[in-house]
Design a protein around this motif. Structure first.
Motif, mmCIF file in Angstrom:
data_model
loop_
_atom_site.group_PDB
_atom_site.id
_atom_site.type_symbol
_atom_site.label_atom_id
_atom_site.label_comp_id
_atom_site.label_asym_id
_atom_site.label_seq_id
_atom_site.Cartn_x
_atom_site.Cartn_y
_atom_site.Cartn_z
ATOM 1 N N VAL A 43 -16.807 1.112 -1.143
ATOM 2 C CA VAL A 43 -17.909 0.150 -1.114
ATOM 3 C C VAL A 43 -17.339 -1.169 -1.626
ATOM 4 C CG1 VAL A 43 -20.201 -0.405 -1.995
ATOM 5 C CG2 VAL A 43 -19.592 1.995 -1.525
ATOM 6 N N TYR A 44 -17.484 -2.224 -0.851
ATOM 7 C CA TYR A 44 -16.876 -3.505 -1.198
ATOM 8 C C TYR A 44 -17.647 -4.641 -0.542
ATOM 9 C CZ TYR A 44 -14.959 -2.786 3.464
ATOM 10 O OH TYR A 44 -14.830 -2.547 4.806
ATOM 11 N N GLU A 45 -17.402 -5.851 -1.018
ATOM 12 C CA GLU A 45 -17.994 -7.022 -0.391
ATOM 13 C C GLU A 45 -16.944 -7.684 0.483
ATOM 14 O OE1 GLU A 45 -19.669 -11.404 -1.509
ATOM 15 O OE2 GLU A 45 -20.224 -9.758 -2.863
ATOM 16 N N TRP A 46 -17.319 -8.016 1.704
ATOM 17 C CA TRP A 46 -16.422 -8.710 2.624
ATOM 18 C C TRP A 46 -17.242 -9.712 3.419
ATOM 19 C CZ3 TRP A 46 -11.643 -9.912 3.198
ATOM 20 C CH2 TRP A 46 -11.143 -10.351 4.418
ATOM 21 N N GLN A 47 -16.841 -10.957 3.349
ATOM 22 C CA GLN A 47 -17.483 -12.056 4.070
ATOM 23 C C GLN A 47 -18.994 -12.096 3.799
ATOM 24 O OE1 GLN A 47 -16.058 -11.454 8.103
ATOM 25 N NE2 GLN A 47 -14.148 -12.536 7.638
ATOM 26 N N GLY A 48 -19.351 -11.935 2.521
ATOM 27 C CA GLY A 48 -20.732 -12.068 2.096
ATOM 28 C C GLY A 48 -21.609 -10.847 2.303
ATOM 29 N N GLU A 49 -21.057 -9.760 2.810
ATOM 30 C CA GLU A 49 -21.837 -8.553 3.042
ATOM 31 C C GLU A 49 -21.266 -7.391 2.251
ATOM 32 O OE1 GLU A 49 -22.739 -7.421 7.058
ATOM 33 O OE2 GLU A 49 -22.582 -9.494 7.745
ATOM 34 N N VAL A 50 -22.140 -6.516 1.757
ATOM 35 C CA VAL A 50 -21.694 -5.289 1.102
ATOM 36 C C VAL A 50 -21.441 -4.266 2.209
ATOM 37 C CG1 VAL A 50 -22.301 -3.431 -0.473
ATOM 38 C CG2 VAL A 50 -22.922 -5.789 -1.024
ATOM 39 N N CYS A 51 -20.232 -3.738 2.228
ATOM 40 C CA CYS A 51 -19.809 -2.795 3.258
ATOM 41 C C CYS A 51 -19.563 -1.421 2.641
ATOM 42 C CB CYS A 51 -18.511 -3.277 3.913
ATOM 43 S SG CYS A 51 -18.620 -4.936 4.606
ATOM 44 N N GLU A 52 -19.735 -0.396 3.436
ATOM 45 C CA GLU A 52 -19.430 0.969 3.018
ATOM 46 C C GLU A 52 -18.681 1.622 4.175
ATOM 47 O OE1 GLU A 52 -21.898 5.008 2.135
ATOM 48 O OE2 GLU A 52 -22.590 3.194 1.113
ATOM 49 N N GLU A 53 -17.422 2.000 3.911
ATOM 50 C CA GLU A 53 -16.558 2.530 4.969
ATOM 51 C C GLU A 53 -15.789 3.741 4.478
ATOM 52 O OE1 GLU A 53 -16.587 1.258 7.989
ATOM 53 O OE2 GLU A 53 -17.649 -0.610 7.545
ATOM 54 N N THR A 54 -15.395 4.578 5.399
ATOM 55 C CA THR A 54 -14.490 5.682 5.101
ATOM 56 C C THR A 54 -13.062 5.157 5.210
ATOM 57 O OG1 THR A 54 -16.026 7.307 5.972
ATOM 58 C CG2 THR A 54 -13.728 7.975 5.840
ATOM 59 N N GLU A 55 -12.233 5.481 4.212
ATOM 60 C CA GLU A 55 -10.837 5.056 4.214
ATOM 61 C C GLU A 55 -9.952 6.206 3.732
ATOM 62 O OE1 GLU A 55 -10.476 0.432 3.428
ATOM 63 O OE2 GLU A 55 -11.293 1.461 1.665
ATOM 64 N N PHE A 56 -8.669 6.075 3.997
ATOM 65 C CA PHE A 56 -7.657 6.997 3.517
ATOM 66 C C PHE A 56 -6.739 6.226 2.582
ATOM 67 C CE2 PHE A 56 -9.286 8.851 7.287
ATOM 68 C CZ PHE A 56 -9.184 10.216 7.120
ATOM 69 N N GLY A 57 -6.506 6.746 1.387
ATOM 70 C CA GLY A 57 -5.649 6.082 0.412
ATOM 71 C C GLY A 57 -4.201 6.473 0.580
ATOM 72 N N LEU A 58 -3.313 5.535 0.321
ATOM 73 C CA LEU A 58 -1.871 5.796 0.324
ATOM 74 C C LEU A 58 -1.308 5.469 -1.043
ATOM 75 C CD1 LEU A 58 -2.613 4.986 3.380
ATOM 76 C CD2 LEU A 58 -0.177 4.665 3.630
ATOM 77 N N HIS A 59 -0.508 6.382 -1.584
ATOM 78 C CA HIS A 59 0.254 6.164 -2.816
ATOM 79 C C HIS A 59 1.722 6.135 -2.426
ATOM 80 C CE1 HIS A 59 -3.194 7.982 -5.343
ATOM 81 N NE2 HIS A 59 -3.289 6.668 -5.278
ATOM 82 N N ILE A 60 2.335 4.983 -2.569
ATOM 83 C CA ILE A 60 3.702 4.748 -2.118
ATOM 84 C C ILE A 60 4.610 4.719 -3.336
ATOM 85 C CG2 ILE A 60 5.209 3.126 -0.899
ATOM 86 C CD1 ILE A 60 2.466 2.048 0.398
ATOM 87 N N LYS A 61 5.567 5.645 -3.420
ATOM 88 C CA LYS A 61 6.526 5.695 -4.531
ATOM 89 C C LYS A 61 7.820 5.039 -4.080
ATOM 90 C CE LYS A 61 4.326 9.097 -4.359
ATOM 91 N NZ LYS A 61 3.996 10.365 -4.755
ATOM 92 N N CYS A 62 8.239 4.000 -4.830
ATOM 93 C CA CYS A 62 9.367 3.204 -4.361
ATOM 94 C C CYS A 62 10.081 2.497 -5.513
ATOM 95 C CB CYS A 62 8.880 2.168 -3.358
ATOM 96 S SG CYS A 62 7.734 0.972 -4.059
ATOM 97 N N LEU A 63 11.178 1.868 -5.161
ATOM 98 C CA LEU A 63 11.877 0.971 -6.076
ATOM 99 C C LEU A 63 11.222 -0.405 -5.988
ATOM 100 C CD1 LEU A 63 15.578 1.905 -5.242
ATOM 101 C CD2 LEU A 63 14.304 2.530 -7.301
ATOM 102 N N ALA A 64 11.131 -1.071 -7.111
ATOM 103 C CA ALA A 64 10.510 -2.393 -7.159
ATOM 104 C C ALA A 64 11.201 -3.382 -6.219
ATOM 105 C CB ALA A 64 10.509 -2.920 -8.599
ATOM 106 N N GLN A 65 12.490 -3.233 -6.046
ATOM 107 C CA GLN A 65 13.240 -4.161 -5.191
ATOM 108 C C GLN A 65 12.787 -4.120 -3.729
ATOM 109 O OE1 GLN A 65 17.123 -2.469 -5.987
ATOM 110 N NE2 GLN A 65 17.245 -1.560 -3.966
ATOM 111 N N HIS A 66 12.061 -3.075 -3.338
ATOM 112 C CA HIS A 66 11.610 -2.949 -1.951
ATOM 113 C C HIS A 66 10.187 -3.457 -1.723
ATOM 114 C CE1 HIS A 66 15.250 -0.925 -1.035
ATOM 115 N NE2 HIS A 66 14.966 0.141 -1.767
ATOM 116 N N PHE A 67 9.546 -3.983 -2.771
ATOM 117 C CA PHE A 67 8.148 -4.385 -2.606
ATOM 118 C C PHE A 67 7.969 -5.421 -1.498
ATOM 119 C CE2 PHE A 67 4.427 -6.992 -3.265
ATOM 120 C CZ PHE A 67 3.443 -6.022 -3.231
ATOM 121 N N ASP A 68 8.783 -6.440 -1.441
ATOM 122 C CA ASP A 68 8.609 -7.487 -0.424
ATOM 123 C C ASP A 68 8.705 -6.913 0.991
ATOM 124 O OD1 ASP A 68 8.232 -9.378 -2.404
ATOM 125 O OD2 ASP A 68 10.288 -10.143 -2.306
ATOM 126 N N ALA A 69 9.654 -5.989 1.206
ATOM 127 C CA ALA A 69 9.794 -5.370 2.528
ATOM 128 C C ALA A 69 8.617 -4.448 2.831
ATOM 129 C CB ALA A 69 11.113 -4.598 2.612
#
Length: 107
Positions: A43-69
């Motif tokens: 549940v979030y606000e986007w462009q002035g409207e409260v939205c409710e959507e189904t989403e899938f979460g991702l947890h990405i395990k990485c080295l900090a040096q790869h964040f930009d890529a």
């Protein structure tokens, strides 16, 4: 102290886009592992409207040096105009797990 490891979080609107991003990051050796959660409700606000959507979460395990890529890849592959992309420094954990992250990603 500079953070060497990150847990990067994002969400996708469907399982297909989540798997696409996860596979691309692991194949490119930018992430050691990407976990995809079961569907959840956001549940979030986007462009002035409260939205409710189904989403899938991702947890990405990485080295900090790869964040930009990782950021560039997510922005290229993600269907949202402004995807969530939050990086949390990881300072404590099993040393063998940290070694595995180093071994399975680009140096």
């Amino acid at each position: 102290m500079e953070t060497e490891f990150l847990l990067v979080v994002t969400t996708c609107p469907d399982e297909a886009s989540a798997k696409l991003i996860a596979r691309q990051l692991v194949t490119a050796k930018l992430a050691a592992c990407v976990q995809i959660s079961s569907s959840m409700t956001s549940v979030y606000e986007w462009q002035g409207e409260v939205c409710e959507e189904t989403e899938f979460g991702l947890h990405i395990k990485c080295l900090a040096q790869h964040f930009d890529a990782i950021q560039a890849a997510v922005l290229t592959l993600h269907p949202y105009d402004v995807p969530e992309l939050i990086a949390v420094p990881v300072t404590l954990g099993l040393p063998a797990y940290f070694d595995w992250i180093k071994e399975t990603t680009l140096s």
